[in-house]
Write a protein that holds these residues in place. Structure first.
Motif, PDB file in Angstrom:
ATOM      1  N   VAL A 191     -22.992 -83.078  54.175  1.00  0.00           N
ATOM      2  CA  VAL A 191     -23.730 -84.151  53.511  1.00  0.00           C
ATOM      3  C   VAL A 191     -25.219 -83.819  53.479  1.00  0.00           C
ATOM      4  O   VAL A 191     -25.883 -83.986  52.456  1.00  0.00           O
ATOM      5  N   GLU A 192     -25.745 -83.307  54.587  1.00  0.00           N
ATOM      6  CA  GLU A 192     -27.163 -82.934  54.644  1.00  0.00           C
ATOM      7  C   GLU A 192     -27.472 -81.803  53.661  1.00  0.00           C
ATOM      8  O   GLU A 192     -28.495 -81.825  52.975  1.00  0.00           O
ATOM      9  N   GLU A 193     -26.570 -80.834  53.560  1.00  0.00           N
ATOM     10  CA  GLU A 193     -26.748 -79.731  52.617  1.00  0.00           C
ATOM     11  C   GLU A 193     -26.776 -80.243  51.177  1.00  0.00           C
ATOM     12  O   GLU A 193     -27.604 -79.821  50.364  1.00  0.00           O
ATOM     13  N   CYS A 194     -25.892 -81.166  50.846  1.00  0.00           N
ATOM     14  CA  CYS A 194     -25.865 -81.763  49.509  1.00  0.00           C
ATOM     15  C   CYS A 194     -27.160 -82.528  49.234  1.00  0.00           C
ATOM     16  O   CYS A 194     -27.742 -82.416  48.146  1.00  0.00           O
ATOM     17  N   GLN A 195     -27.591 -83.307  50.208  1.00  0.00           N
ATOM     18  CA  GLN A 195     -28.824 -84.081  50.067  1.00  0.00           C
ATOM     19  C   GLN A 195     -30.010 -83.147  49.819  1.00  0.00           C
ATOM     20  O   GLN A 195     -30.823 -83.387  48.927  1.00  0.00           O
ATOM     21  N   ASN A 196     -30.105 -82.067  50.581  1.00  0.00           N
ATOM     22  CA  ASN A 196     -31.205 -81.114  50.429  1.00  0.00           C
ATOM     23  C   ASN A 196     -31.198 -80.457  49.053  1.00  0.00           C
ATOM     24  O   ASN A 196     -32.249 -80.251  48.448  1.00  0.00           O
ATOM     25  N   ALA A 197     -30.020 -80.122  48.553  1.00  0.00           N
ATOM     26  CA  ALA A 197     -29.911 -79.505  47.230  1.00  0.00           C
ATOM     27  C   ALA A 197     -30.393 -80.456  46.145  1.00  0.00           C
ATOM     28  O   ALA A 197     -31.143 -80.068  45.247  1.00  0.00           O
ATOM     29  N   LEU A 198     -30.003 -81.714  46.232  1.00  0.00           N
ATOM     30  CA  LEU A 198     -30.412 -82.693  45.224  1.00  0.00           C
ATOM     31  C   LEU A 198     -31.891 -83.036  45.325  1.00  0.00           C
ATOM     32  O   LEU A 198     -32.539 -83.307  44.314  1.00  0.00           O
ATOM     33  N   GLU A 199     -32.448 -82.991  46.523  1.00  0.00           N
ATOM     34  CA  GLU A 199     -33.868 -83.285  46.691  1.00  0.00           C
ATOM     35  C   GLU A 199     -34.748 -82.249  46.003  1.00  0.00           C
ATOM     36  O   GLU A 199     -35.889 -82.540  45.660  1.00  0.00           O
ATOM     37  N   LYS A 200     -34.222 -81.053  45.748  1.00  0.00           N
ATOM     38  CA  LYS A 200     -34.986 -80.036  45.037  1.00  0.00           C
ATOM     39  C   LYS A 200     -35.265 -80.443  43.595  1.00  0.00           C
ATOM     40  O   LYS A 200     -36.113 -79.857  42.930  1.00  0.00           O
ATOM     41  N   LEU A 201     -34.564 -81.461  43.107  1.00  0.00           N
ATOM     42  CA  LEU A 201     -34.793 -81.957  41.749  1.00  0.00           C
ATOM     43  C   LEU A 201     -35.972 -82.927  41.672  1.00  0.00           C
ATOM     44  O   LEU A 201     -36.501 -83.172  40.590  1.00  0.00           O
ATOM     45  N   ILE A 202     -36.396 -83.459  42.794  1.00  0.00           N
ATOM     46  CA  ILE A 202     -37.479 -84.440  42.808  1.00  0.00           C
ATOM     47  C   ILE A 202     -38.751 -83.807  42.245  1.00  0.00           C
ATOM     48  O   ILE A 202     -39.134 -82.712  42.625  1.00  0.00           O
ATOM     49  N   GLY A 203     -39.366 -84.509  41.322  1.00  0.00           N
ATOM     50  CA  GLY A 203     -40.611 -84.062  40.725  1.00  0.00           C
ATOM     51  C   GLY A 203     -40.440 -83.142  39.526  1.00  0.00           C
ATOM     52  O   GLY A 203     -41.411 -82.780  38.883  1.00  0.00           O
ATOM     53  N   VAL A 255     -34.133 -81.590  31.636  1.00  0.00           N
ATOM     54  CA  VAL A 255     -34.152 -81.425  30.185  1.00  0.00           C
ATOM     55  C   VAL A 255     -32.756 -81.335  29.574  1.00  0.00           C
ATOM     56  O   VAL A 255     -32.595 -81.538  28.374  1.00  0.00           O
ATOM     57  N   GLU A 256     -31.750 -81.029  30.399  1.00  0.00           N
ATOM     58  CA  GLU A 256     -30.382 -80.944  29.872  1.00  0.00           C
ATOM     59  C   GLU A 256     -29.383 -81.053  31.012  1.00  0.00           C
ATOM     60  O   GLU A 256     -29.629 -80.566  32.117  1.00  0.00           O
ATOM     61  N   ILE A 316     -27.476 -78.725  35.705  1.00  0.00           N
ATOM     62  CA  ILE A 316     -28.657 -79.577  35.547  1.00  0.00           C
ATOM     63  C   ILE A 316     -29.838 -78.646  35.301  1.00  0.00           C
ATOM     64  O   ILE A 316     -30.278 -77.927  36.202  1.00  0.00           O
ATOM     65  N   THR A 317     -30.337 -78.641  34.070  1.00  0.00           N
ATOM     66  CA  THR A 317     -31.455 -77.781  33.705  1.00  0.00           C
ATOM     67  C   THR A 317     -32.735 -78.592  33.774  1.00  0.00           C
ATOM     68  O   THR A 317     -32.823 -79.675  33.200  1.00  0.00           O
ATOM     69  N   THR A 318     -33.715 -78.060  34.507  1.00  0.00           N
ATOM     70  CA  THR A 318     -35.015 -78.716  34.613  1.00  0.00           C
ATOM     71  C   THR A 318     -36.065 -77.881  33.886  1.00  0.00           C
ATOM     72  O   THR A 318     -35.759 -76.806  33.357  1.00  0.00           O
ATOM     73  N   ASP A 319     -37.281 -78.362  33.903  1.00  0.00           N
ATOM     74  CA  ASP A 319     -38.374 -77.622  33.289  1.00  0.00           C
ATOM     75  C   ASP A 319     -38.733 -76.360  34.070  1.00  0.00           C
ATOM     76  O   ASP A 319     -39.481 -75.519  33.582  1.00  0.00           O
ATOM     77  N   LYS A 320     -38.154 -76.182  35.276  1.00  0.00           N
ATOM     78  CA  LYS A 320     -38.504 -75.036  36.112  1.00  0.00           C
ATOM     79  C   LYS A 320     -37.320 -74.151  36.486  1.00  0.00           C
ATOM     80  O   LYS A 320     -37.487 -72.979  36.777  1.00  0.00           O
ATOM     81  N   TYR A 378     -28.834 -72.230  42.596  1.00  0.00           N
ATOM     82  CA  TYR A 378     -30.029 -72.349  41.771  1.00  0.00           C
ATOM     83  C   TYR A 378     -30.228 -71.082  40.978  1.00  0.00           C
ATOM     84  O   TYR A 378     -29.951 -69.991  41.443  1.00  0.00           O
ATOM     85  N   LYS A 379     -30.739 -71.254  39.777  1.00  0.00           N
ATOM     86  CA  LYS A 379     -31.091 -70.120  38.943  1.00  0.00           C
ATOM     87  C   LYS A 379     -32.447 -70.449  38.343  1.00  0.00           C
ATOM     88  O   LYS A 379     -32.662 -71.539  37.828  1.00  0.00           O
ATOM     89  N   ASP A 380     -33.385 -69.504  38.455  1.00  0.00           N
ATOM     90  CA  ASP A 380     -34.683 -69.710  37.829  1.00  0.00           C
ATOM     91  C   ASP A 380     -34.845 -68.727  36.679  1.00  0.00           C
ATOM     92  O   ASP A 380     -33.891 -68.043  36.304  1.00  0.00           O
ATOM     93  N   ASP A 381     -36.029 -68.652  36.102  1.00  0.00           N
ATOM     94  CA  ASP A 381     -36.241 -67.788  34.947  1.00  0.00           C
ATOM     95  C   ASP A 381     -36.068 -66.311  35.261  1.00  0.00           C
ATOM     96  O   ASP A 381     -35.828 -65.511  34.375  1.00  0.00           O
ATOM     97  N   ASN A 382     -36.160 -65.935  36.527  1.00  0.00           N
ATOM     98  CA  ASN A 382     -36.107 -64.527  36.903  1.00  0.00           C
ATOM     99  C   ASN A 382     -34.751 -64.066  37.417  1.00  0.00           C
ATOM    100  O   ASN A 382     -34.527 -62.883  37.595  1.00  0.00           O
ATOM    101  N   HIS A 383     -33.836 -64.986  37.697  1.00  0.00           N
ATOM    102  CA  HIS A 383     -32.551 -64.619  38.308  1.00  0.00           C
ATOM    103  C   HIS A 383     -31.410 -65.357  37.626  1.00  0.00           C
ATOM    104  O   HIS A 383     -31.552 -66.489  37.214  1.00  0.00           O
ATOM    105  N   ASN A 384     -30.272 -64.715  37.575  1.00  0.00           N
ATOM    106  CA  ASN A 384     -29.046 -65.356  37.100  1.00  0.00           C
ATOM    107  C   ASN A 384     -28.150 -65.616  38.287  1.00  0.00           C
ATOM    108  O   ASN A 384     -28.262 -64.983  39.307  1.00  0.00           O
TER     109      ASN A 384
END
Length: 68
Positions: free
Chosen positions: A7-19, A23-24, A39-43, A61-67
């Motif tokens: 549950v804590e791991e899930c909470q931490n993963a979702l908290e990375k979306l804050i701020g 976008v999709e 869940i695609t964000t601006d970052k 997680y995947k950012d612009d530099n990694h798949n």
């Protein structure tokens, strides 16, 4: 891993979306008992894999530099 840790791991993963600006969102079947939520964000992009018998989704997680 015990349930409280999951549950804590899930909470931490979702908290990375804050701020971040979401976008999709896409939801796709993964196999007979699993689904993927993209869940695609601006970052970056958060991918959550849910399966019928799992207590908590697996997150990636995947950012612009990694798949994934």
């Amino acid at each position: 891993m015990v349930v409280d840790e999951q549950v804590e791991e899930c909470q931490n993963a979702l908290e990375k979306l804050i701020g971040k600006k979401i976008v999709e969102i896409k939801f796709k079947p993964y196999n007979h008992d699993c689904w993927k939520l993209f869940i695609t964000t601006d970052k970056d992009e958060l991918v959550m894999i849910f399966c019928k018998d799992w207590k908590c989704p697996v997150t990636q997680y995947k950012d612009d530099n990694h798949n994934i």
